[in-house]
Design an enzyme around this catalytic site. Structure first.
Site, PDB file in Angstrom:
ATOM      1  N   SER A 413       1.341  -1.557   0.070  1.00  0.00           N
ATOM      2  CA  SER A 413       0.152   0.123   0.352  1.00  0.00           C
ATOM      3  C   SER A 413       0.500   1.068  -0.134  1.00  0.00           C
ATOM      4  CB  SER A 413      -0.822   0.134   1.073  1.00  0.00           C
ATOM      5  OG  SER A 413      -2.265   0.674   0.895  1.00  0.00           O
ATOM      6  N   PRO A 414       0.137   2.613  -1.086  1.00  0.00           N
ATOM      7  CA  PRO A 414       1.584   3.815  -0.892  1.00  0.00           C
ATOM      8  C   PRO A 414       1.737   3.890   0.853  1.00  0.00           C
ATOM      9  CG  PRO A 414      -0.884   3.860  -1.404  1.00  0.00           C
ATOM     10  CD  PRO A 414      -0.992   2.337  -1.357  1.00  0.00           C
ATOM     11  N   GLN A 491       1.083   6.660  -7.284  1.00  0.00           N
ATOM     12  CA  GLN A 491      -0.054   7.599  -6.504  1.00  0.00           C
ATOM     13  C   GLN A 491       0.465   8.915  -6.974  1.00  0.00           C
ATOM     14  OE1 GLN A 491      -0.912   7.779  -2.404  1.00  0.00           O
ATOM     15  NE2 GLN A 491      -2.858   6.585  -3.041  1.00  0.00           N
ATOM     16  N   TYR A 572      -6.926  14.791   1.240  1.00  0.00           N
ATOM     17  CA  TYR A 572      -5.866  15.637   0.619  1.00  0.00           C
ATOM     18  C   TYR A 572      -6.973  15.956  -0.623  1.00  0.00           C
ATOM     19  CZ  TYR A 572      -2.606  13.333   3.165  1.00  0.00           C
ATOM     20  OH  TYR A 572      -2.416  12.774   4.623  1.00  0.00           O
ATOM     21  N   ARG A 620      -7.937   5.814  -5.187  1.00  0.00           N
ATOM     22  CA  ARG A 620      -8.343   5.871  -4.190  1.00  0.00           C
ATOM     23  C   ARG A 620      -9.647   6.402  -3.164  1.00  0.00           C
ATOM     24  NH1 ARG A 620      -4.035   3.477   0.980  1.00  0.00           N
ATOM     25  NH2 ARG A 620      -4.412   2.053   0.719  1.00  0.00           N
ATOM     26  N   ARG A 715       1.381  -0.654   6.395  1.00  0.00           N
ATOM     27  CA  ARG A 715       2.516  -1.389   7.822  1.00  0.00           C
ATOM     28  C   ARG A 715       2.994  -2.681   7.822  1.00  0.00           C
ATOM     29  NH1 ARG A 715      -1.348   0.581  12.237  1.00  0.00           N
ATOM     30  NH2 ARG A 715      -2.736  -0.718  10.872  1.00  0.00           N
TER      31      ARG A 715
END
Ligand SMILES: Cc1cc2nc3c(=O)[nH]c(=O)nc-3n(C[C@H](O)[C@H](O)[C@H](O)COP(=O)(O)OP(=O)(O)OC[C@H]3O[C@@H](n4cnc5c(N)ncnc54)[C@H](O)[C@@H]3O)c2cc1C
Ligand SMILES: Cc1cc2nc3c(=O)[nH]c(=O)nc-3n(C[C@H](O)[C@H](O)[C@H](O)COP(=O)(O)O)c2cc1C
Length: 763
Positions: A413-414, A491, A572, A620, A715
């Protein structure tokens, strides 16, 4: 001690027995409004574990109960003309009436005073003449209502309708689920044998189907006839019977989920269904009732005071109840949303049904029925294009999006690294992404890469807005392509009002101590009271930022990234257009969801136009703002995904939250996966799930149940770049490719992991 048990169900009777076993001198009376053998319902299910607890507490009643158990190992699912059977599930059932009769006899033998046909009007009154009142007065507990101010009950009536019927048709080979499509919608039965010639037959459907059938206006008799017609082909001419004489009307119910803040008040304590309920589809009501009875009787014996015993009882039992209620909620929600899954292939539908409570994992299913699971795995691999004879876990199935072929379903995952210099990735990024690409994941998604200097979140964020950025990313992509068989996704994002903030490990989301730059957003809002107010974007700003996205996408194409992801999540810039929390515009870019999606879709279309046709683009999203009806909720996420799908987005990366400082997320294992599930199964769009997914078992069950097409782990990949290769080694899968220089390490790991599988290529 003078004890009153209010209610002669499993909780009241078994508490009376257990109290007497601890101290025969207790004076125990059970007050029950019904006659001894006048009981509603049919059979109840007990697991082996519960039975062992009962046997340890009182071998005598356990010995009396045991010969009356009906056992079965299989679960059969009838769906779309197929019957799929899996085994190893291990249940036992007993008639509720028989269970109560045996408990009554045991109580009598222990000199419990059983008073039938005795209605108790007030537990509080009873409490004046007794040292202890155990209020085990069931689902509709009068005690709970009488003392609601103290117990603070929360009762939630669930959506579906169900009715508890019985039949002499045999279901003795399996716990059986039958799903039938009718002219009024889907209706289904949960059927299980509980003595030699009777089975429970619970019929359930949505409220809508129930209304269309007109069940509410039928007598119990008419109801049974109607259900017989629906399920005729499974009943072999046998009748369906109701014995719910205690219920008025048609006897259909909405399941009430009961939880109380407190279970005791003065010398009164709640037990069994009166205190908490668990949906019948996890078959645990009687278990909770009897195990709570054991616990309270025990604590009254071991603790110095009654209040200390109550405290221990609540503490210990509440944890167990919450655990079961959580599984029960997953299960009942699955049945409430079942129409979402009714398009699935029978294999996947069955898997989804078996794992609905999330208590049974992929590997646990293998222990129960290896053959069935391998059949399901083979089906999954076949569908993924891995060939006819492949039996591997779903996480190791290939996946194709446009012309991009992924070797497996695991995605890094980014994750922002905050290690860029003036937007330029450094050797850190080469090593970091290189390692993750070597680590076995099918797809590595790089961090949010910003389309302009002011579009960065922090001064350490990476960008793609200068020639040196393009060169540095090209070096990384080249490495990944040359040295690994992973694909790499870029991304692209813009920070919006969350920009000009400190590095992740400093004061996250707080403004810079110095050198802040002005930030942009759909409206003049601040991320939090300590952040600067953003400049509300004009159309000229929107054009400029769109062009920056396009320029970045062109650079990403030249870098030869395999895939692009537009970051429209986490508050964002593009996300802040979508959520009504931060988009307060009154022009065509604000207001309705359609308007709020207009700018993100405009960016997507502009980027799609310059991105190579053979390569996919994902978006996303934050599928839940976690602020309730004020913000985006999962049903809005479905509408968002539909718009993305129509615009040509290849896959939706379903994240959630980080859009408001007021969010109250409900964390847990795989906590965002239900949003992906909903989007995938309601829109048919491919999805990626993310969020607290950390075990191979999670990944496999998400994929196999059709809750997502790809699974992102963030993570876990910081802690272990080799997460996928390590998982494969642990699971005994030898099909993943390791970097050649690492073969000796691989071989040692294979040996140490204890599998007898042959190592594919010796060095
Ligand atoms: C459709 C359905 C299916 C189920 N399937 C299962 C299953 O498979 N496995 C399982 O373990 N559980 C199952 N249950 C749940 C199970 O029946 C209950 O959870 C369990 O019986 C709870 O025990 P209890 O003693 O707390 O309450 P109850 O069994 O409801 O007993 C309460 C007793 O109190 C008496 N009472 C109430 N008020 C008064 C009063 N004022 N004065 C005197 N007496 C009073 C009532 O008559 C009753 O006998 C199912 C429930 C339903 C509705
Ligand atoms: C250090 C860190 C940085 C992150 N940066 C990004 C990012 O740049 N873009 C993004 O979409 N998500 C980012 N995330 C969110 C993750 O991709 C992921 O959605 C989230 O951590 C939940 O997954 P997990 O439970 O597997 O960690 C970041 C997460 C972490 C821990």
């Amino acid at each position: 001690m003078k004890i009153a048990c209010l209610g002669g169900g499993p909780a009241g009777l078994y508490f009376a027995i257990s109290a007497k076993l601890h101290d025969a001198a207790h004076d125990v009376t059970v007050f029950e409004r019904n006659r001894p053998d006048d009981t509603f319902g049919w059979g109840v299910v007990l697991s082996d574990e519960t039975f062992q607890n009962i046997a340890a507490n009182d071998p005598v009643s356990a010995g009396a109960i045991k010969p009356h158990f009906a056992y079965w190992d299989d679960i059969a699912v009838h769906y779309r003309g197929q019957k799929i059977v899996s085994t190893g599930h291990g249940f036992s059932g007993i008639a509720r009436k028989k269970l109560l009769q045996l408990l009554q006899q045991r109580a009598r033998d222990l000199s419990v005073d059983l008073r039938f046909q005795t209605e108790v009007d007030s537990a509080a009154e009873l409490a004046k003449t007794h040292d202890l009142v155990v209020a085990a007065d069931g689902l509709n507990s009068r005690t709970r209502s009488e003392l609601a101010a103290h117990f603070k009950p929360a009762i939630e009536r669930r959506k579906n309708k169900f009715v508890w019927l019985g039949t002499h048709q045999k279901f003795d080979d399996a716990f059986t689920f039958i799903f039938e499509e009718t002219e009024h919608g889907w209706i289904w039965a949960h059927a299980y044998q509980f003595d030699s010639d009777t089975a429970t037959f619970i019929v359930e459907c949505s409220d809508e189907t129930w209304q269309k059938f007109g069940f509410g206006a039928m007598s119990q008799e008419e109801n049974c006839r109607a259900c017989e017609r629906i399920f005729a082909k499974y009943l072999g001419g046998h009748r369906l019977v109701s014995n719910a004489t205690h219920l008025r009307g048609s006897a259909w119910l909405n399941f009430p989920r009961v939880l109380c803040e407190r279970w005791s008040h003065d010398n009164i304590v709640l037990m069994g269904d009166a205190a908490a309920t668990a949906h019948f589809s996890v078959g645990s009501g009687t278990k909770l009732a009897m195990e709570s009875a054991i616990a309270l009787a025990n604590y009254l014996h071991t603790e110095p005071t009654m209040q200390a015993a109550f405290a221990k009882y609540e503490d210990a039992r509440r944890t167990e109840v919450l655990r079961l209620q959580s599984a029960a909620r997953n299960s009942l929600e699955w049945f409430e949303d079942v129409e979402r899954y009714l398009h699935l292939d029978p294999v996947q539908f069955n898997y989804s049904l078996l794992t609905r409570s999330q208590r049974i994992s992929h590997e646990n299913l293998r222990l129960r029925d290896k053959e069935w699971l391998e059949g399901a795995e083979a089906w999954f691999q076949r569908l993924a294009g891995a060939g006819d004879n492949t039996i591997r876990r779903p996480m190791f199935a290939p996946f194709k999006l446009r012309d991009m072929q992924l070797k497996n379903r695991v995605v890094v995952s980014p994750m922002a690294q905050y290690k860029a210099v003036d937007g330029c990735p450094t050797d850190w990024h080469l090593v970091h992404y290189g390692e993750r690409a070597k680590g076995g994941a099918g797809l590595v998604c790089i961090e949010m890469t910003c389309v302009s200097p002011e579009g960065r979140i922090t001064p350490g964020c990476a960008g793609l807005y200068a020639p040196e950025h393009e060169a540095a990313w090209t070096r990384i992509v080249d490495f990944v392509h040359r040295e690994t068989d992973a694909k790499i996704c870029c991304q692209l994002g813009h920070s919006g009002a969350k920009g000009s903030t400190q590095l992740g490990w400093e004061d996250m989301d707080a403004p810079l101590k110095s050198g802040n730059w002005p930030v942009l957003a759909p409206s003049e809002v601040a991320w939090s009271p300590r952040n600067q107010r953003a400049h509300a974007m004009t159309r000229a700003d929107m054009d400029r930022v769109r062009d920056q996205f396009v320029a970045a996408a062109e650079m990403a194409a030249r870098c030869d990234f395999d895939m692009l992801e537009l970051h429209c999540a986490h508050g964002y810039l593009l996300s802040s257009f979508i959520t009504p929390l931060t988009n307060l515009r009154t022009d065509e870019y604000g207001g309705s969801l359609e308007n709020r999606m207009r700018y993100p879709l405009e960016i997507f279309r502009a980027v799609r136009a310059v991105w190579p046709a053979a390569k996919p683009i994902s978006v996303r999203i934050s599928a839940n703002d976690w602020v309730g009806a004020e913000g985006i909720q999962p049903q809005d996420a479905v509408a968002i995904s539909r718009m993305l799908q129509e615009a040509g987005v290849d896959i939706c990366d379903v994240s959630a939250g980080q859009t408001s400082v007021n969010a109250e997320p409900v964390y847990g294992r795989m906590f965002q996966t239900p949003f992906s599930d909903r989007i995938r199964n309601e829109t048919g769009m491919a999805t990626m799930a993310v969020g607290n997914i950390f075990e191979p078992d999670h990944v496999n069950s998400i994929l196999m149940a059709g809750r997502a097409d790809l699974v992102c782990l963030a993570r876990p990949h910081l802690a272990d770049p080799y997460w996928t290769l390590h998982a494969a080694a642990r699971l005994g899968d030898r099909g993943e490719t390791w970097p050649q220089p690492y073969y000796p390490g691989r071989d040692q790991l294979y040996r140490l992991s204890g599998s007898t599988e042959p190592i594919p290529s010796a060095v």
